[in-house]
Design an enzyme around this catalytic site. Structure first.
Site, short mmCIF file in Angstrom:
data_model
loop_
_atom_site.label_atom_id
_atom_site.label_comp_id
_atom_site.label_asym_id
_atom_site.label_seq_id
_atom_site.Cartn_x
_atom_site.Cartn_y
_atom_site.Cartn_z
N PRO A 176 29.61 57.95 -43.76
CA PRO A 176 30.26 56.99 -42.87
C PRO A 176 29.70 57.06 -41.46
O PRO A 176 29.36 58.13 -40.96
CB PRO A 176 31.73 57.42 -42.90
CG PRO A 176 31.68 58.89 -43.18
CD PRO A 176 30.49 59.10 -44.09
N TYR B 33 27.01 51.15 -32.83
CA TYR B 33 25.91 50.19 -32.70
C TYR B 33 25.99 49.45 -31.37
O TYR B 33 25.81 48.25 -31.30
CB TYR B 33 25.91 49.21 -33.88
CG TYR B 33 25.80 49.93 -35.20
CD1 TYR B 33 24.60 50.54 -35.56
CD2 TYR B 33 26.88 50.06 -36.05
CE1 TYR B 33 24.48 51.25 -36.74
CE2 TYR B 33 26.77 50.77 -37.24
CZ TYR B 33 25.57 51.35 -37.57
OH TYR B 33 25.46 52.06 -38.75
N CYS C 266 18.28 37.31 -18.21
CA CYS C 266 17.69 35.97 -18.19
C CYS C 266 17.40 35.48 -19.61
O CYS C 266 16.26 35.28 -20.01
CB CYS C 266 16.41 36.00 -17.36
SG CYS C 266 15.80 34.36 -16.95
#
Length: 423
Positions: A282, A378, A350
């Site tokens: 996990p 993540y 940008c």
């Protein structure tokens, strides 16, 4: 209840708190963008895995690609976890955090010769091998230094996990693993190679999976192979079912970890494999809802088609929305009185893809701090320096204590290893 469970709550005074600490005050003290994690939340997420596996041969290996900060690894090592790594760099991080090499499994589709050699020397528990070419190279390297590499073959069971195509890993069109129909031949080859010791079988079908059934389908196909491989005279000591259990970002209802484990163990028992060691890997489910990203509102820019809330965090700090169109809750750290409007929460990078949340109803003003929830997995692990932006600082909350576990980068550090060309 907010994603993050009981460790993240909004008090009666309107303050958003993680493990009892006011997030607005932490943002003011340490600056933004800022990652803040709860150690108690990480331990609480691990506990149901460990409870459900108690009394059965097993190893829970934290998939450290989800969040590889040293203090996070230290937390799971102290709690008895092994580690699932996918690079030589992750091996060094795990060792630096106190991981025992014999509790590390080395996954990944593209291991280099240097990474293999280092892992062999370190004494990792197992290599999850993903191709015949990798198997042959690993055997040659191991034999060359007088060793046998412990190996489980990662099998691609061709099971649809029902998740985002970028994080699906168990279909025959994915780059991962050895095709189910070719696995027996690969095991026969492995058994003949001088530098290989076959120890188990492995599969991994994807990430952010919210149902148990795909795991059970994959497990059945893996067990069919286990029986065929052992009928060919090749013993397998463990089954590695990988990771990928999902978390709640908005309205998902993934199974509880203990429910998931119970059903996997039941299927193993039904198939006559209850005594075999089970490995699980996990990642997101241990850290995802244990962290938030704090950011400050810089400007409000109402428009004809969209209203933009411009903040100081950006896609370089949190790329999941831009990469996966991921939805992550955004909450004010301190509630503000007054009417709410619908805003796109965007960063200063940008790129039109630089957004953290679209169409969010918020009552905000410049100088307010917002928390992007479910940012423990993540997030910082995928951060970059795009636009020459330093990476954020990280905090770990541990009861009453606040630990700065990563200092904010300086701009000078970003180009310290670069060189100008002499005129």
């Amino acid at each position: 209840m907010l994603p993050g469970g009981p460790h993240l709550e909004r008090g009666g005074d309107g303050e958003l708190r993680l493990e009892g600490h006011a997030l607005d005050a932490l943002g003011a003290q340490f600056g933004t963008p800022l990652y803040v994690y709860s150690r108690a939340a990480m331990r609480a997420a691990l506990a149901p895995y460990q409870r459900a596996l108690a009394g059965r041969p097993h190893l829970v290996c934290y998939a450290m690609k989800a969040n590889s900060s040293l203090a996070v690894l230290q937390t799971f090592a102290a709690a008895g976890c092994g580690f699932d790594i996918v690079s030589g760099g992750e091996l060094e991080r795990a060792l630096a955090a106190g991981a025992a090499p014999g509790r590390i499994v080395f996954s990944g589709v593209g291991k280099t010769a240097a990474e293999m050699k280092r892992a062999l020397e370190a004494g990792v528990r197992c290599f999850n091998v993903e191709s015949v070419g990798e198997l042959e190279r690993l055997s040659a390297l191991a034999a060359g230094i007088g060793r046998r590499a412990p190996v489980s073959l990662r099998v691609n069971p061709d099971v649809d996990a029902g998740t985002h195509p970028y994080i699906s890993t168990g279909l025959k069109g994915n780059k991962f693993g050895i095709a189910h129909g070719q696995a027996l031949a690969a095991y026969r080859l492995a058994a003949t190679l001088p530098g290989i010791e076959v120890t188990g079988i492995d599969c991994h079908i994807g990430s952010q999976i919210t149902q148990v059934e795909p795991y059970l389908d994959a497990l059945d196909r893996v067990l069919d192979l286990v029986e065929a491989v052992e009928a060919a005279g090749i013993a397998l000591r463990h089954i590695d079912l990988g990771g990928g259990l999902g978390i709640t970002y908005t309205d998902e209802t993934p199974p509880r970890a203990d429910e998931f484990v119970a059903r996997v163990l039941q299927r193993l028992d039904e198939r006559g494999h209850g005594g075999r060691e089970l490995l699980l890997e996990p990642g997101r489910s241990l850290v995802g809802n244990a962290g938030v990203l704090l950011t400050e509102v810089l400007y409000l820019k109402p428009g004809e088609a969209k209203n933009f809330c411009i903040v100081d965090a950006a896609m370089n700090d949190l790329v999941r929305p831009a990469m996966y169109e991921a939805w992550m809750a955004i909450e004010p750290c301190r509630e503000r009185e007054g009417p709410a409007r619908v805003w796109d929460v965007v960063g200063p990078v940008c790129e039109s893809g630089d957004w953290l949340g679209r169409d969010r109803r918020l009552a905000v003003a410049p100088g307010d701090r917002l928390a992007v929830l479910s940012a423990g997995a993540y997030a910082m692990a995928m951060a970059s320096n795009y636009n020459t932006r330093p990476r954020a600082a990280e905090l770990m909350l541990d009861g009453a204590r606040v630990h700065l576990i990563r200092e904010r980068e300086s701009v000078a550090e970003l180009f310290a290893r670069e060189r100008l060309i002499p005129d």
